[in-house]
Structure formats: structure tokens, C-alpha cells
Design an enzyme around this catalytic site. Sequence first.
Site, short mmCIF file in Angstrom:
data_model
loop_
_atom_site.label_atom_id
_atom_site.label_comp_id
_atom_site.label_asym_id
_atom_site.label_seq_id
_atom_site.Cartn_x
_atom_site.Cartn_y
_atom_site.Cartn_z
N ASP A 68 -14.38 -19.63 28.25
CA ASP A 68 -13.49 -19.90 29.59
C ASP A 68 -12.15 -20.39 29.22
O ASP A 68 -11.81 -21.02 28.11
CB ASP A 68 -14.06 -21.01 30.30
CG ASP A 68 -15.47 -20.45 30.98
OD1 ASP A 68 -15.59 -19.39 31.30
OD2 ASP A 68 -16.49 -21.12 31.17
N HIS B 83 -19.59 7.26 35.21
CA HIS B 83 -20.39 7.63 34.00
C HIS B 83 -19.71 7.46 32.69
O HIS B 83 -20.37 6.97 31.85
CB HIS B 83 -21.00 9.16 34.10
CG HIS B 83 -21.75 9.85 33.20
ND1 HIS B 83 -23.05 9.80 33.30
CD2 HIS B 83 -21.49 10.13 31.84
CE1 HIS B 83 -23.53 10.21 31.86
NE2 HIS B 83 -22.44 10.50 31.16
N GLU B 84 -18.38 8.10 32.55
CA GLU B 84 -17.70 8.11 31.53
C GLU B 84 -17.27 6.67 31.06
O GLU B 84 -17.54 6.18 29.86
CB GLU B 84 -16.39 8.83 31.48
CG GLU B 84 -16.85 10.33 31.51
CD GLU B 84 -17.85 10.97 30.59
OE1 GLU B 84 -17.72 10.49 29.57
OE2 GLU B 84 -18.61 11.82 30.72
N GLU C 85 -26.43 7.73 28.12
CA GLU C 85 -26.15 8.92 29.32
C GLU C 85 -26.80 8.49 30.63
O GLU C 85 -26.10 8.46 31.55
CB GLU C 85 -26.78 10.16 28.91
CG GLU C 85 -26.22 11.06 27.52
CD GLU C 85 -24.67 10.97 27.65
OE1 GLU C 85 -24.05 11.09 28.91
OE2 GLU C 85 -24.02 11.21 26.64
N HIS D 271 -20.12 4.57 29.46
CA HIS D 271 -20.19 4.62 27.84
C HIS D 271 -19.53 3.74 27.16
O HIS D 271 -20.10 3.16 26.32
CB HIS D 271 -19.74 6.03 27.35
CG HIS D 271 -20.67 7.22 27.64
ND1 HIS D 271 -21.90 7.42 27.16
CD2 HIS D 271 -20.59 8.18 28.49
CE1 HIS D 271 -22.47 8.45 27.48
NE2 HIS D 271 -21.56 9.08 28.27
#
Length: 800
Positions: A348, A567-568, A597, A571
Site C-alpha cells: 500500500d 477478451h483480449e 481463452e 489475456h
Amino acid sequence: MRCFFTASLVVASLAGYVYGQRQVAPSAHDEGRVSHRRKSLGFGPPHPHAVFRSSSYQITTNSFTPQDPSMDPLEVARIFVEDVLMDQAAAGSSYKIRPDSYTDKNTGVTHAYVRQLVNGLEVVDGDMNINVKDGMVISYGNSFFNGVAPEPYSNPAIETLRDPRWEACEGLHQSLTNLHRASMVDSEQIIMGQAPKADESVEELQHLLTTNCLSVELQNHHHSDDIADFRPALLKFMANATPNPKVASDILDRFAHHKDSMSITPIHHFAPSDGENSVEFTADNVPESVNPVKAKLAYIQVPNKAGDGTDLHLVWKFEVEMQDNWYEASVSASAPYNIISVVDWASDAPLPKPPKVQPATYNVFQWGINDPSVGNRSIEKENFDPLASPVGWHSLPYANDPSYKGTLPAKELYRNTTTTWGNNVFAQENWEGQNAFMANYRPDAGANKKFDYTYDPKQTERPDAMDEAQKYINATIAQLFYTSNLVHDLYYRYGFDEVSGNFQQYNFGRGGAQNDAVIANAQDGSGFNNANFMTPPDGQNGRMRMYLWNTALPYRDGDLEAGIVIHELSHGLSTRLTGGPANSGCLGWGEAGGMGEGWGDFLATTIRSSRNYSDYAMGSWAANRENGIRNYPYSLNETINPSTYKTLDKPGYWGVHAIGEVWAQILWVVSNKLIEKHGYSDDLFPPAPLEDGTIPTGHFYRSDKKGPLVPKHGNSLIVQLVLNGMKLQTCRPSFFDARDAIIQADQVLTGGENFCTLWEGFASRGLGQDATVRDRTPWGGGIRTNGYAVPYACRDDSEA
């Protein structure tokens, strides 16, 4: 009939190495756009001895016992590793605790990452991840080599070192040789009920062969007896990695020229690091590489003759950045330079006071509107989270700005930009499809930062479709910047912070490696109908490339479909959290690669979902297909989506995307079990921190729980458990490992209140306690049996 079946099976098996499983070929009219399809290699040897243990009954070593809760967690991990080495590992084996180990601020779990050393060299797949809380090891994964160590710098011949996809690749060769064009049928188009042209099928098979199989061998006169000369090994890898057959032929035809043209620079260390006798180099002028290649002598594990363990083999470990790929590859240090493993990465502190600047506004599809088919654009504020993005989305320190070349100001720390350039994301067009990005075009909204641009594409003839799409690049880039920053802030609040490897140029003194904001390329010119994300280790920029889709007129822009962007970016999330932020090699292939995926699909679907349940398809707008680019929409209805664990054995479920569909579907079922129990939150974003930095529970977190913050609702809770599970699970996890890690994440977070709910969700799709797999292969093969049993404590009287 037999020949037809062989061809279609091989096509189905080799498909699916990039985002879209089904790609529509670019039109001949798409001038200026590179029409190649990205090549991606990903495979490695199996580890039959690897384990993930998450039960206290399984965590036993020679003499390890729980330690004092006040002891440094890394010291607890060290004691545990010492006992493991005493119990199991090879003589002469040692280890180093990696500096990317960290403590999760919310759960208090310390994630210690350990890399094995043998003869002073790194074992690239000898990993342990040890999860420590209150002096106890609560779970661990272990793939340490435990056989007989070889003599230093020796490399005995090993009988079987070949591409693990050899049989399928041989079948593909045979299909191309034996089948006539008229009888060739593409498996995807069979599913779609369409008959392809014969030459298209041959072209598809040839593409799969050249992009997924290792086929380039070196002549004997290219071999070297000098094990320290890595150039032949590197050139063999480059000849196989390049998607261009002409380049591969040129490497072989002018082998000596390319070898002698390399400029080799040794990397010297004043003292060994944690007992490692590293031998490292960089190589310039390597064909197809866009930056110097890093080379390091190391060991890798290969299957022994009996198939029940591994032997060590001396390799050169390369880090190779190419136009479309970023590889970590292990190639035998001795002739014939077998390519053994390839991964394509494609505390922190006080809250800093933000500079006083005008917040930006954007005319975009707001958060939750997945694509233009489900809603309209609106004016949205720069709604940055003060904890995740303390200085907003358009500010970053001069010292961390790669585009700033002037003298650093004496008094000002932050540079405030008026373009889509900030601490988390650099967003710009990339029509040329190249790796350079700093000088690429991005909209400048001026001092008021009003990113308000027209988006009204007209239907044109196909030759003009590209120009029409490019007219709206300002709206496209603004949307990509907006979505990407919100994903950054959301994942930060669930624990993807600086110490766990998130993507930021400046880390505000909170730890972790910095200077790694996401390079987000809109309308990328390197292809169509796809998207990809490259995830190097922490401290190096992630790179996301979003493409146009020529599946309809006017062309559809993947930047405007939030599910593809999420989605990308996911990754980057799963790769950095699994195995630690400095190890990008844990989700390369097989079930592990498939889950990489699947997490992306699941999180994108969760983010777009609403209180009123619906089924969802991935990529349906961009691809102009109602059911999207996956085999099935995500659905609780088994008639609509019948996927179970056993589905992974079906033809066509060999590639990582098909594997990922099954994992995402299982998580979708588990998520809805939690929603049924805990209800639904309309907003996945936690409440903003108070002025003193503390987080109010509000409507979002449970107020009856002391300790870690626990999301109150089912859909927010599953996001937290999935991310916490990524941190707990082992490198190269199986479905079983990831399942167990999520269940343990709930144990840490809630004390196991959802133990039975989670098991019931997993078991309902075949991933119960009695699920099994035998003859597992590293690329995802095996013979699976669905298991529907839950633990005894979760069974009702009739089952007991």
C-alpha cells in the site's frame, strides 16, 4: 469416406490458435491491408509428476509444520521448499524465490514463486507456486525435476524429441498428398451446412500445415559441435516461426550468411543471482525479429523412456519479439536443435493527489453496451477509479512517458495529455500493421478533452469499404481507449494491481514493475476478422491489436465490440496472475492455454450480462453471425450449449479456443449458481475509496465479514473468486487445478461458505470429484470421463 474423415478431423484438430476460430478471408479489394493470417506456435513437453495440492491433507513434506503466523511468509515458503527438495528433488538441485512474489492486499495470502536451478542453471519448467497465510502453506503447485541431474553442460542424446503434435501434422501431410481437391471438405463449413470450393479446402489444409506444424529441418552441414554457439538453434527456430515460406527458405539457403550476420553481445553479471550461473546474450540482426533476441542457457524437462517422469535436457531459452508474435522458446543446445517448448506471449501507498485537470468526456457505447446492435452511443465522463487510476486516464509522469524527449520539468511530475495517451493505455490507429506506435495517429480533443466524433458508416461497394471505415477512426480510437481504461480500473479493484503485474507506465510507488501500459492498436492493418494480445513479463508493454471485420458492408470494427476488447485484455490478466507476473509461460497450450481463452470469454460475458438472464454469443456482431464465432452460445440450457468436461475429447476440440469454450461454459454455470444463492449486482464496480483510502462496504461488500472484503452478490463474487483462483493455481494448470483453486479462493475469502454451491456448479457439467482423464497429452488430448459427484458433505440423504 475414410480419406474425407481424416482430412476433416485434422482440420478440426488444428484450428483455433487465434481469437476467432472461423476467419473470413480478406477480399481482393481490401487494398493496403495485409492479408496474411497470424501464425502462432504453442506446445511443450508433458509433466506427469506435476501436482497442485489445495487440501491440508495433501500438504505434507519430510518435516514441514505450520510456522508462527508472525513469520515472514517468504521465509515460510523457503522452509517449505527446502523440505520439498529434501523429499523429492534431484541431487544438486537448488532454487531461487523470484522477486515477483507478492502478498495480496485483500486476502492476506502471499504468493511465492520459485524457480528450480540444477548445476546452477535455470530449469525453465521447474516451477513452484506456494500460497502462504498466517504461517501456513494453504496450497502449492510443483513441477520441480526430481530425477538424476546430468553432468554440467552435457547433453546426452534423447530418443524422442519432436513436435508433440507430430501425429496430427503427419496426418495433415498425408491428407494433402492423398486427397483430390474435389473430395476435400472443410470441417467448419460442414458444420455450417455449406459446401466449400475444392481449392479453398486445399488452401485451408496448407495454411494449417504451415502455421501449426514444425517442418523445417537443418542440413547436417549447418550443425555445430560447439554447445555454446546458439546461432544454429536460433536460426532453426526462426525458420519454423516465420509465417513466410520465402523467409524460411532464405534462412536455409543462406544459413552461413545469416549466422555470421548476427551481432552477439554477452550480458555480464557482477555476481551470481540466487545461486544461478546464468550464461546470457543478446543477438541483433536475427531474421524476422523486430528487437534483439535474448538468449540464455538453461534446462528443460523432457519425458523419460518409461513415460512416468522426466529427464533434463540442455537448451537455449530464447525471447523473440516478431511482427505478430512474442515467443519464449526452448531449443536443444545440441544438434539437431529440437524445438522442445514454445509459448507465444501474442504494499500500500498513500493515494496520490491527482493533478487539477479537466476530466475528459467521450461519445461512446457506454460500459455494458456490448456492440452497436444492442444500444446507442452517449456522452460518458472520464469515470476513472481514484484507487485504480489516481491521476486519471490522460496523465502520466514525464519520466515514464516514452514519447516525451525534452528535459524533465523541475517542478511538474505529471504530463497531462489531450489525446488517447495515458498511464494505462496508449491507443492509436495502426493501419500499416507495424510495431511502431508512438508516431501513429490518435485524436487530439484539445484542452476541454471532448472526444465527441461522428460515427455513421455508410454502405459502400467493397472497394470503398476500407476508406469508409477509416473515416471514423477518431470515434474508434476514443471507444478503444474508453473501454480499455475501464477494464484496467475494474480488474484493479478485484486485485489485478501493481504487485500482481498489471499494466501501467507509473506504479505510484506501490511495487511491481512499471513502464508497461497497454499498446492498443485500432483498425490494425496486420489482418482482418480477429484480435490478439501479446503479454510479455511484467515491466514490458502489453500489445493489443484490434482488426476490422469484412463480414458485412459497411465493414464492422472490432474496436466497437466490447466483448472482443475485454477478451483480449483478459489475456494480460490471466497470463500475469498465473504463475506470477514475471512468468509469461504458464498458459501456452492444452487445457492451460484453453482456459486462457475461456476466462476472456467468461469475463466478457459476465460484464455484458444483466439482471434479466439471457444467453450470449461471442463476436456475433463483428462476425455478422447470430451464434457468434464459437461452437455454441453461452447458455444454461443444455440443448443450446451441451458442453461438458468430456466434450474436450471430441474432434475439433484440440485447439485452445475450443477448449476455452468448455471452460467458459462451466464457469457460466457456476456463476449462475452463485447468483441464484446471493443475488445480482447491477454494477460490477466496487465503491470508490474514502478520502483516507479505506473502502466502504456500501451495497457492494458484505458488512458482516471481518478481514478480506467479500463481494455481496453472485456475479461480483465469481469475478473475485476467478481472479483470486488465478493467483493461487499452479503454472500450466489443468481444469482440475483451476477448479480447486477457485474453491480454495472461496475458503480464503468466505471461510468456505460456497463450498457446496461451487462443487455443484462444476459437477453439473462433468467436472465433479470423480471426473478423470487418462493418457493426457500436453496439447489437450486424453480420454476423459465426466464426473458428477460432489463431496460427501454436500450430498443429500438420498445420495449418501
